[in-house]
Design a protein around this motif. Structure first.
Motif, mmCIF file in Angstrom:
data_model
loop_
_atom_site.group_PDB
_atom_site.id
_atom_site.type_symbol
_atom_site.label_atom_id
_atom_site.label_comp_id
_atom_site.label_asym_id
_atom_site.label_seq_id
_atom_site.Cartn_x
_atom_site.Cartn_y
_atom_site.Cartn_z
ATOM 1 N N ASN A 179 6.712 2.776 -2.091
ATOM 2 C CA ASN A 179 6.777 3.448 -0.188
ATOM 3 C C ASN A 179 7.788 2.869 -0.065
ATOM 4 O O ASN A 179 8.168 1.849 -0.751
ATOM 5 C CB ASN A 179 5.293 2.193 0.768
ATOM 6 N N ASN A 180 8.302 2.965 1.790
ATOM 7 C CA ASN A 180 9.601 3.299 2.013
ATOM 8 C C ASN A 180 9.945 1.459 2.473
ATOM 9 O O ASN A 180 11.010 0.860 2.009
ATOM 10 C CB ASN A 180 10.226 2.998 2.880
ATOM 11 N N TYR A 183 1.004 -1.395 -0.247
ATOM 12 C CA TYR A 183 -0.254 0.013 0.032
ATOM 13 C C TYR A 183 0.926 1.459 0.172
ATOM 14 O O TYR A 183 1.916 1.439 0.733
ATOM 15 C CB TYR A 183 -0.890 -0.082 1.136
ATOM 16 N N LEU A 184 0.365 1.692 -1.110
ATOM 17 C CA LEU A 184 1.526 3.123 -1.167
ATOM 18 C C LEU A 184 1.230 4.040 0.523
ATOM 19 O O LEU A 184 2.373 4.699 0.358
ATOM 20 C CB LEU A 184 1.329 4.156 -2.061
ATOM 21 N N TRP A 185 1.035 3.927 0.922
ATOM 22 C CA TRP A 185 0.467 4.583 2.625
ATOM 23 C C TRP A 185 0.603 4.127 3.847
ATOM 24 O O TRP A 185 -0.092 4.052 4.483
ATOM 25 C CB TRP A 185 -0.667 5.325 2.468
ATOM 26 N N THR A 186 1.142 3.067 3.797
ATOM 27 C CA THR A 186 1.131 1.807 4.199
ATOM 28 C C THR A 186 2.229 2.809 6.105
ATOM 29 O O THR A 186 1.235 2.226 6.889
ATOM 30 C CB THR A 186 2.256 0.565 4.059
ATOM 31 N N ALA A 187 1.995 3.872 5.312
ATOM 32 C CA ALA A 187 3.315 4.222 7.127
ATOM 33 C C ALA A 187 1.215 4.791 7.870
ATOM 34 O O ALA A 187 1.668 4.729 8.942
ATOM 35 C CB ALA A 187 3.725 5.513 6.814
ATOM 36 N N SER A 216 -0.960 1.022 -5.027
ATOM 37 C CA SER A 216 0.972 0.924 -4.364
ATOM 38 C C SER A 216 1.328 2.076 -5.164
ATOM 39 O O SER A 216 2.526 2.060 -5.064
ATOM 40 C CB SER A 216 0.946 -0.205 -5.040
ATOM 41 N N LYS A 276 -5.555 6.398 5.832
ATOM 42 C CA LYS A 276 -4.962 7.705 5.494
ATOM 43 C C LYS A 276 -6.094 8.713 4.918
ATOM 44 O O LYS A 276 -6.860 8.522 4.622
ATOM 45 C CB LYS A 276 -4.630 7.680 3.858
#
Length: 512
Positions: A309-310, A67-71, A417, A98
C-alpha cells in the motif's frame, strides 16, 4: 543491505516457530495517526485502558499501516476501535471494508491464528489424526489424503479408503440441508476433532478394518507421493505436494525427490496441488526455481514483483509499527516498519535456478482448494512455459495476495499486506485460474495412479497418447470406473481446514 536481509531471514522464522508474542506498551489510545489523545494513563476521560483495549489500539494502527487495501478502511473516528468488545471483533470488522462491485466483502483471506497454522507452517508440526475426508456422493465418504508419519498413516489409512462407520455408527450419509438436519455431519466433524475416535475403513480390494485412532503430534511431511512414469520411453515425473511448510523444515525432502527426477532425466512433470492451500512463500519460490527452465539463470530473470500500500511505499507507517519489534535468531530486533519497507526497496524477486531439470512440459493438478502459495508457483512459471504449462482439474481458489504473521494479543494476525505479480505483470486472478482441461478429483485412486481422472488427463495434456497410458495398466479399463454423473455436495470445513494463504516471513526478504 544484504547483511540486513540475512538477519531478517531468521527473524520471523523464530517468531513463527516459538510462538513468541510481542505487544506495544502504552497507556493511552490514539487518534489513528499515532498521536495520543488521552492523559497518558487512559482513554481521554481519565479511565485507564484495559489490556484488551491496548491490544485493540495496537491492532488498529498496525492494520491501517500494513493492510493492502488500507485506503478502503475509514479513519479511527469512524471505526472507533476501542468500542469493540474484543480484539477479534475489531479485526473481523476491519476486514469487511474492502468490497466487491456487488457490495460483497472482497477480503475472504485475512484471519487470526491461535498458533495452529503458525506451528504447522513454521515448525512443520501437527497434532491430529493425520487424514482428511470428503464425500464422493451422498452415501460415499472417502479418505482424501493421509500424511506419512501421522497416527492414521501408521495404522494403514490411505487415500481411497471408503469410510463405512464412525464411532460404531453407520449413519454417515451426507445430511446438510437440503438433504437433512446435519446430524451426521456434526457427528463426523466431532469425531475428526476428538482426541480419539473409531473408524471402519473399506479398502479398494474389498477388505474392511475398524481402527481406533488417537490424535498425536507428528512431523508434517507434505509430500504425499512421488513417482516416475516410463511411458513409451518417455520419462515423466509426478509429485503430490499438500502444503508449503517452511523451507528449512522441508527442503531436504524436496531435494530428495528432485534428485530422483534429475537422475532419471525426466523431460516432463505433473505437479499435484489439488489440496494445497498455501503456506510459506520461500518454499514456493524454491519449488519454482527447481522447475524453471535452465535459461532463467541466477539473479538474471525476474520471478515476481511485490506490491504494497501507499503507506508502506512512502515509508509513512505510524510509530506503532516503528516500535513493534520482532527478534531474530541473531538476537537483533527489527521493527515492522523496517520489515515491510524492505518490500519497497527490494520489490523484485529473481530466479535462482536450482538443480539441472530443464522441463519440456509441466502440468498442474488443481481444485478450488489450490490456493495462494501454490497459485504463486504456477503464476511465476507461466511466462516461461506458456502453452507448455497446463492446468488440469478445476479452477483454483484465487489468492494472488499474501501476509506476514504478526504476533499480537493471543493471536498471530494474518492481514493481507502484499500482492505478487509475475514477470509479465500478471497477478489479478482473484476469481481463480481456470483449468486448461477440466477433470474430476477421484478419491478412490491413490496419488500417482494413472487411472485417476486428473492424473490421466494431466498426462494427456502434455501429449501422452491414451493408448500409451493404458498400456501401463494391469488391465484395460476406462480411467473412471465409478459414476461421474453424481451429486457433489460440498463438505463444509474442507476448504478452510487446508487454507493457509501465502505466508511471507523474513526468509522471503532475502531477495538480493
Amino acid at each position: 543491505m544484504l547483511s540486513f536481509r540475512k538477519h531478517i531471514h531468521a527473524l520471523l522464522v523464530v517468531a513463527l516457530a516459538t510462538g513468541l508474542l510481542f505487544s506495544c506498551k502504552k497507556d493511552s489510545s490514539s487518534d489513528g495517526n499515532g498521536n495520543g489523545n488521552g492523559n497518558g494513563n487512559g482513554n481521554g476521560n481519565g479511565t485507564p485502558l484495559t489490556e484488551e483495549q491496548k491490544s485493540q489500539d495496537t491492532l488498529w494502527h498496525i492494520f491501517k499501516d500494513t493492510y493492502l487495501w488500507t485506503a478502503d478502511v475509514p479513519d479511527s473516528a469512524t471505526v472507533k476501535p476501542l468500542s469493540y468488545s474484543s480484539f477479534g471483533d475489531l479485526f473481523n470488522k476491519l476486514i469487511t471494508y474492502k468490497k466487491k462491485a456487488n457490495g460483497a466483502n472482497f477480503d475472504h483471506y485475512s484471519f487470526l491464528d491461535n498458533g495452529t497454522v503458525t506451528g504447522e507452517i513454521g515448525a512443520g508440526r501437527l497434532g491430529d489424526f493425520g487424514f482428511d475426508v470428503n464425500y464422493w456422493d451422498i452415501d460415499s465418504l472417502y479418505v482424501l489424503y493421509c500424511y506419512p508419519g501421522s497416527p492414521a498413516y501408521a495404522q494403514g489409512v490411505r487415500r481411497g479408503d471408503l469410510i463405512t462407520a464412525v464411532n460404531g455408527s453407520t449413519n454417515i450419509s451426507y445430511d446438510n440441508p437440503p438433504y437433512g438436519n446435519s446430524a451426521n455431519i456434526r457427528n463426523l466433524i466431532n469425531a475428526l476433532n476428538a482426541a480419539s475416535s473409531s473408524f471402519t475403513f473399506k479398502k479398494l480390494d474389498g477388505t474392511s478394518k475398524t481402527l481406533t485412532i488417537t490424535s498425536a503430534q507428528y512431523s508434517l511431511n507434505p509430500i504425499l507421493k512421488d513417482s516416475i512414469y516410463t511411458i513409451n520411453g518417455r520419462k515423466i515425473g509426478y509429485f503430490a505436494f499438500n502444503t508449503f511448510v517452511e523451507l528449512s523444515v522441508i527442503q531436504s525432502k524436496i531435494d530428495a525427490v528432485f534428485d530422483k527426477f534429475v537422475a532419471a532425466n525426466i523431460t516432463d512433470l505433473v505437479v499435484d496441488f489439488r489440496y494445497n492451500g498455501g503456506g510459506a512463500v520461500n518454499t514456493s519460490e524454491y519449488l519454482a526455481n527447481l522447475m524453471a527452465p535452465v535459461s532463467v539463470g541466477t539473479n538474471a530473470t525476474i520471478m515476481n514483483k511485490t506490491k504494497v500500500n501507499n503507506v508502506i511505499s512512502s515509508n509513512q507507517m505510524s510509530r506503532f509499527s516503528a516500535i513493534k519489534k520482532l527478534r531474530g535468531s541473531n538476537n537483533v530486533q527489527y521493527s515492522l516498519q523496517d520489515i515491510f519497507y524492505s518490500y519497497v526497496q527490494y520489490s523484485d524477486t529473481y530466479f535462482e535456478k536450482k538443480k539441472t531439470l530443464n522441463l519440456q512440459n509441466i502440468s498442474f493438478i488443481t481444485t478450488r482448494n489450490t490456493a495462494s502459495a501454490s497459485e504463486l508457483v504456477i503464476n511465476d512459471l507461466k511466462p516461461f512455459f506458456n502453452a507448455r504449462l497446463t492446468l488440469v482439474g478445476d479452477s483454483t481458489y484465487g489468492k494472488p495476495v499474501g501476509f506476514i504473521g504478526i504476533p499480537m494479543n493471543k493471536y498471530y494476525m494474518y492481514a493481507i499486506s502484499l500482492q505478487t505479480l509475475n514477470s509479465a505483470n500478471q497477478g489479478d486472478y482473484f476469481d481463480g485460474m481456470a483449468p486448461t482441461t477440466p477433470a474430476y478429483d477421484v478419491y478412490r485412486y491413490d496419488f500417482g495412479n494413472t487411472r485417476e481422472h486428473s492424473i490421466y488427463y494431466a498426462l494427456r495434456s502434455i501429449g501422452v497418447p491414451a493408448a500409451d497410458i493404458q498400456a501401463n495398466w494391469a488391465r484395460s479399463a476406462a480411467p473412471m470406473p465409478i459414476n461421474l454423473q453424481r451429486q457433489m455436495p460440498k463438505y463444509a470445513g474442507k476448504e478452510m481446514k487446508n487454507f493457509k494463504g501465502s505466508i511471507y516471513n523474513a526468509q522471503d526478504l532475502l531477495k538480493q
